[in-house]
Design an enzyme around this catalytic site. Structure first.
Site, PDB file in Angstrom:
ATOM      1  N   ASP A  47      36.225  48.521  63.448  1.00 30.79           N
ATOM      2  CA  ASP A  47      37.365  47.923  62.730  1.00 30.79           C
ATOM      3  C   ASP A  47      38.631  47.781  63.550  1.00 30.79           C
ATOM      4  O   ASP A  47      39.225  46.721  63.567  1.00 30.79           O
ATOM      5  CB  ASP A  47      37.690  48.695  61.441  1.00 30.79           C
ATOM      6  CG  ASP A  47      36.862  48.178  60.285  1.00 30.79           C
ATOM      7  OD1 ASP A  47      36.169  47.175  60.494  1.00 30.79           O
ATOM      8  OD2 ASP A  47      36.899  48.775  59.216  1.00 30.79           O
ATOM      9  N   ARG A 103      20.417  26.350  70.506  1.00 30.79           N
ATOM     10  CA  ARG A 103      18.977  26.549  70.518  1.00 30.79           C
ATOM     11  C   ARG A 103      18.454  26.709  71.934  1.00 30.79           C
ATOM     12  O   ARG A 103      17.350  27.161  72.160  1.00 30.79           O
ATOM     13  CB  ARG A 103      18.268  25.350  69.848  1.00 30.79           C
ATOM     14  CG  ARG A 103      18.752  25.074  68.431  1.00 30.79           C
ATOM     15  CD  ARG A 103      18.270  26.139  67.485  1.00 30.79           C
ATOM     16  NE  ARG A 103      16.832  26.058  67.298  1.00 30.79           N
ATOM     17  CZ  ARG A 103      16.242  25.402  66.304  1.00 30.79           C
ATOM     18  NH1 ARG A 103      16.977  24.773  65.413  1.00 30.79           N
ATOM     19  NH2 ARG A 103      14.931  25.389  66.201  1.00 30.79           N
ATOM     20  N   GLU A 114      33.346  52.961  58.655  1.00 33.72           N
ATOM     21  CA  GLU A 114      33.190  52.842  57.202  1.00 33.72           C
ATOM     22  C   GLU A 114      31.956  52.012  56.904  1.00 33.72           C
ATOM     23  O   GLU A 114      31.794  50.908  57.423  1.00 33.72           O
ATOM     24  CB  GLU A 114      34.407  52.164  56.575  1.00 33.72           C
ATOM     25  CG  GLU A 114      34.335  52.169  55.063  1.00 33.72           C
ATOM     26  CD  GLU A 114      34.769  50.865  54.422  1.00 33.72           C
ATOM     27  OE1 GLU A 114      35.330  49.997  55.109  1.00 33.72           O
ATOM     28  OE2 GLU A 114      34.504  50.707  53.220  1.00 33.72           O
ATOM     29  N   GLY A 154      33.677  39.288  63.471  1.00 33.81           N
ATOM     30  CA  GLY A 154      33.271  38.505  62.304  1.00 33.81           C
ATOM     31  C   GLY A 154      34.076  38.937  61.104  1.00 33.81           C
ATOM     32  O   GLY A 154      34.763  39.952  61.138  1.00 33.81           O
ATOM     33  N   LYS A 155      33.990  38.147  60.055  1.00 35.75           N
ATOM     34  CA  LYS A 155      34.761  38.461  58.847  1.00 35.75           C
ATOM     35  C   LYS A 155      34.315  39.794  58.263  1.00 35.75           C
ATOM     36  O   LYS A 155      33.179  40.227  58.492  1.00 35.75           O
ATOM     37  CB  LYS A 155      34.530  37.370  57.801  1.00 35.75           C
ATOM     38  CG  LYS A 155      35.311  36.127  58.072  1.00 35.75           C
ATOM     39  CD  LYS A 155      35.255  35.212  56.874  1.00 35.75           C
ATOM     40  CE  LYS A 155      36.039  33.951  57.157  1.00 35.75           C
ATOM     41  NZ  LYS A 155      35.603  32.827  56.352  1.00 35.75           N
ATOM     42  N   SER A 156      35.203  40.412  57.456  1.00 33.33           N
ATOM     43  CA  SER A 156      34.784  41.684  56.871  1.00 33.33           C
ATOM     44  C   SER A 156      33.646  41.417  55.892  1.00 33.33           C
ATOM     45  O   SER A 156      33.633  40.419  55.181  1.00 33.33           O
ATOM     46  CB  SER A 156      35.949  42.410  56.210  1.00 33.33           C
ATOM     47  OG  SER A 156      36.690  41.558  55.423  1.00 33.33           O
ATOM     48  N   GLY A 157      32.668  42.304  55.912  1.00 31.61           N
ATOM     49  CA  GLY A 157      31.522  42.169  55.026  1.00 31.61           C
ATOM     50  C   GLY A 157      30.359  41.419  55.654  1.00 31.61           C
ATOM     51  O   GLY A 157      29.306  41.279  55.046  1.00 31.61           O
ATOM     52  N   VAL A 158      30.516  40.957  56.910  1.00 31.17           N
ATOM     53  CA  VAL A 158      29.430  40.188  57.534  1.00 31.17           C
ATOM     54  C   VAL A 158      28.349  41.123  58.090  1.00 31.17           C
ATOM     55  O   VAL A 158      27.222  40.710  58.356  1.00 31.17           O
ATOM     56  CB  VAL A 158      29.991  39.209  58.602  1.00 31.17           C
ATOM     57  CG1 VAL A 158      30.268  39.911  59.909  1.00 31.17           C
ATOM     58  CG2 VAL A 158      29.057  38.036  58.813  1.00 31.17           C
ATOM     59  N   GLY A 159      28.695  42.400  58.247  1.00 28.47           N
ATOM     60  CA  GLY A 159      27.684  43.368  58.672  1.00 28.47           C
ATOM     61  C   GLY A 159      27.878  43.920  60.077  1.00 28.47           C
ATOM     62  O   GLY A 159      26.915  44.331  60.728  1.00 28.47           O
ATOM     63  N   LYS A 160      29.117  43.949  60.545  1.00 29.36           N
ATOM     64  CA  LYS A 160      29.376  44.463  61.898  1.00 29.36           C
ATOM     65  C   LYS A 160      29.075  45.962  61.981  1.00 29.36           C
ATOM     66  O   LYS A 160      28.408  46.417  62.905  1.00 29.36           O
ATOM     67  CB  LYS A 160      30.849  44.239  62.280  1.00 29.36           C
ATOM     68  CG  LYS A 160      31.273  42.803  62.316  1.00 29.36           C
ATOM     69  CD  LYS A 160      32.709  42.657  62.796  1.00 29.36           C
ATOM     70  CE  LYS A 160      33.736  43.240  61.852  1.00 29.36           C
ATOM     71  NZ  LYS A 160      33.889  42.498  60.591  1.00 29.36           N
ATOM     72  N   SER A 161      29.596  46.706  61.003  1.00 34.47           N
ATOM     73  CA  SER A 161      29.414  48.156  61.045  1.00 34.47           C
ATOM     74  C   SER A 161      27.947  48.535  60.899  1.00 34.47           C
ATOM     75  O   SER A 161      27.450  49.408  61.615  1.00 34.47           O
ATOM     76  CB  SER A 161      30.232  48.823  59.945  1.00 34.47           C
ATOM     77  OG  SER A 161      31.579  48.462  60.060  1.00 34.47           O
ATOM     78  N   HIS A 220      40.224  43.110  65.067  1.00 38.18           N
ATOM     79  CA  HIS A 220      39.371  43.570  63.989  1.00 38.18           C
ATOM     80  C   HIS A 220      37.944  43.261  64.412  1.00 38.18           C
ATOM     81  O   HIS A 220      37.530  42.112  64.440  1.00 38.18           O
ATOM     82  CB  HIS A 220      39.738  42.833  62.706  1.00 38.18           C
ATOM     83  CG  HIS A 220      38.910  43.243  61.557  1.00 38.18           C
ATOM     84  ND1 HIS A 220      38.995  44.501  61.020  1.00 38.18           N
ATOM     85  CD2 HIS A 220      37.964  42.593  60.865  1.00 38.18           C
ATOM     86  CE1 HIS A 220      38.134  44.595  60.035  1.00 38.18           C
ATOM     87  NE2 HIS A 220      37.497  43.454  59.919  1.00 38.18           N
TER      88      HIS A 220
END
Lengths: 95, 317
Positions: free
Chosen positions: B184, B250, B209, B160-167, B145
């Site tokens: 996805d 850093r 999506e 990253g988790k869904s909703g983190v802004g990958k798309s 994913h």
């Protein structure tokens, strides 16, 4: 972890609208929800991922959740699939 | 898995990438047989009578040598040899150099349902093409994913988790002229001991999506130059929501990696918070990765320069 198996009986399989219903349900819960078809895992919170499984009528699925609300989410997705998405489709129409 | 079965039919007739230049001449009834082993066998020794270690479940490649051997046998000898050869459950036979096997061979093959093919290619060229295709087909595969993009020629896998802004990040990268590969559902194959190849699901090709927009087709909106089908996975960018008080890298002195199918892929962890321009960080990370491939490690070089000048100052003082 909660896990249940379900066989898809809906004639049209899981196309865009049913996929959206599954994702919408999964999104209500904070836990991780997976949909597994023949060893391929999909993230239940991603519509593309669910569509990508190409779930047809007769597909055997495992719904697996891990975390807060896992039992509830598995139950509600299983019953959604068992009811051929009808109940929720009607409520979706109302919305 | 049923879908992943590789049959003699679909593998040898429609390979998609490389044209093996083969045609079927006998044994059509065996064309639905499954190829289970990603190796090939030259049956020279077997034909000569040495049946120990006969790998009959592999694709049998008959080169000029094997063809010539069969040709010089008398009919009686040949029948004897072929009876023994076809008493095994042979997968399929391929003759190179356009060498046609004789009628007796074809009859045996038809009777036993062993597909026989002829290729125009020479043995070495054919074998190398075949091995390449077999490697691809039998490569260990994992479905992830994530979102996969080609940024400045580096295959960057965003996880990253869904909703983190990958798309959204991928969309911005496309807008900046980079290429989109998959969203996805990313299928990664280990086609070599050190090479991971990533691509998308054929069904979802070029689709993505975006919350609020729904499903879009990147190729239709941004054009053919904005997409590609596959790319080597060279960098993993882990996106996570910014965690207060967590220590993020850093300096970049330490190299971190992300394990994918037992290969350690260089990785970076990028904390996300509103207003942070993630695409430019991904772009820079890709360029930095290219520098590292050339042996230029900025953080290390700077550290060395600083240490040098500190030593000098100490000597002068």
């Amino acid at each position: 972890m909660t896990e249940r198996e379900v066989v898809v009986t809906s004639d049209a399989g899981v196309h865009a609208r049913p996929a959206m219903m599954i994702v919408r349900e999964a999104m209500k819960y904070p836990c991780e929800v997976k949909l597994i078809k023949e060893d391929v895992e999909a993230d239940c919170k991603s519509i593309m991922s669910v569509l990508g499984l190409a779930i047809v009528s007769g597909s055997r699925l495992v719904i697996r959740a891990n975390g807060e609300g896992e039992e509830k989410v598995v139950d509600s997705i299983v019953s959604m699939i068992e009811n051929n998405f009808t109940i929720n489709e009607k409520s979706a129409e109302k919305n | 898995m049923n879908e992943n079965k590789i049959l003699v039919k679909n593998f040898l007739e429609d390979t998609g990438v490389i044209d093996l230049q083969i045609r079927l001449v006998a044994g059509e009834s065996g064309i639905e047989k499954e190829i289970r082993v990603g190796d090939i066998n030259r049956p020279g020794l077997t034909l000569a009578g040495f049946y120990d270690f006969f790998a009959y479940d592999r694709i049998q490649v008959f080169g000029l040598g094997e063809s010539a051997y069969l040709r010089q046998l008398s009919n009686g000898q040949k029948r004897h040899v072929l009876e023994k050869f076809f008493s095994y459950d042979v997968l399929c036979c391929i003759f190179t150099h356009n060498e046609e096997p004789d009628r007796m061979f074809l009859e045996f093959a038809d009777a036993k349902g062993v597909p026989v093919f002829i290729t125009r290619k020479d043995t070495t060229r054919f074998t190398s093409s075949l091995v390449y295709l077999l490697n691809e087909a039998f490569a260990p595969t994992v479905t992830l994913h994530g979102t996969f993009t080609d940024v400045y020629g580096i295959g960057v896998l965003l996880i990253g988790k869904s909703g983190v802004g990958k798309s959204e990040c991928a969309l911005e990268l496309v807008e900046r002229g980079h290429r989109f590969i998959a969203d996805d559902v990313v299928i990664v194959k280990r086609i070599d001991e050190s090479i991971l190849m990533g691509g998308g699901s054929p069904m979802l090709k070029y689709h993505m999506e975006i919350r609020g927009l729904g499903i879009i087709n990147v190729k239709d909106i941004f054009g053919i130059r904005s997409v590609r089908d596959r790319k080597r996975v060279e960098l993993v960018v882990l996106l996570e929501e910014w965690v207060q008080n967590k220590e993020y890298d850093r300096l970049g002195l330490e190299e971190t990696t992300y394990p994918l199918l037992d290969i350690q892929v260089p990785s970076i962890m990028v904390p996300v918070r509103p207003g942070r321009n993630i695409p430019i960080i991904v772009e820079t990370a890709a360029l930095n990765q290219r520098l590292k491939k050339l042996g230029i490690y900025t953080a290390r070089d700077l550290d060395r320069d600083i240490q040098d000048s500190l030593m000098k100052e100490k000597a002068n003082g």
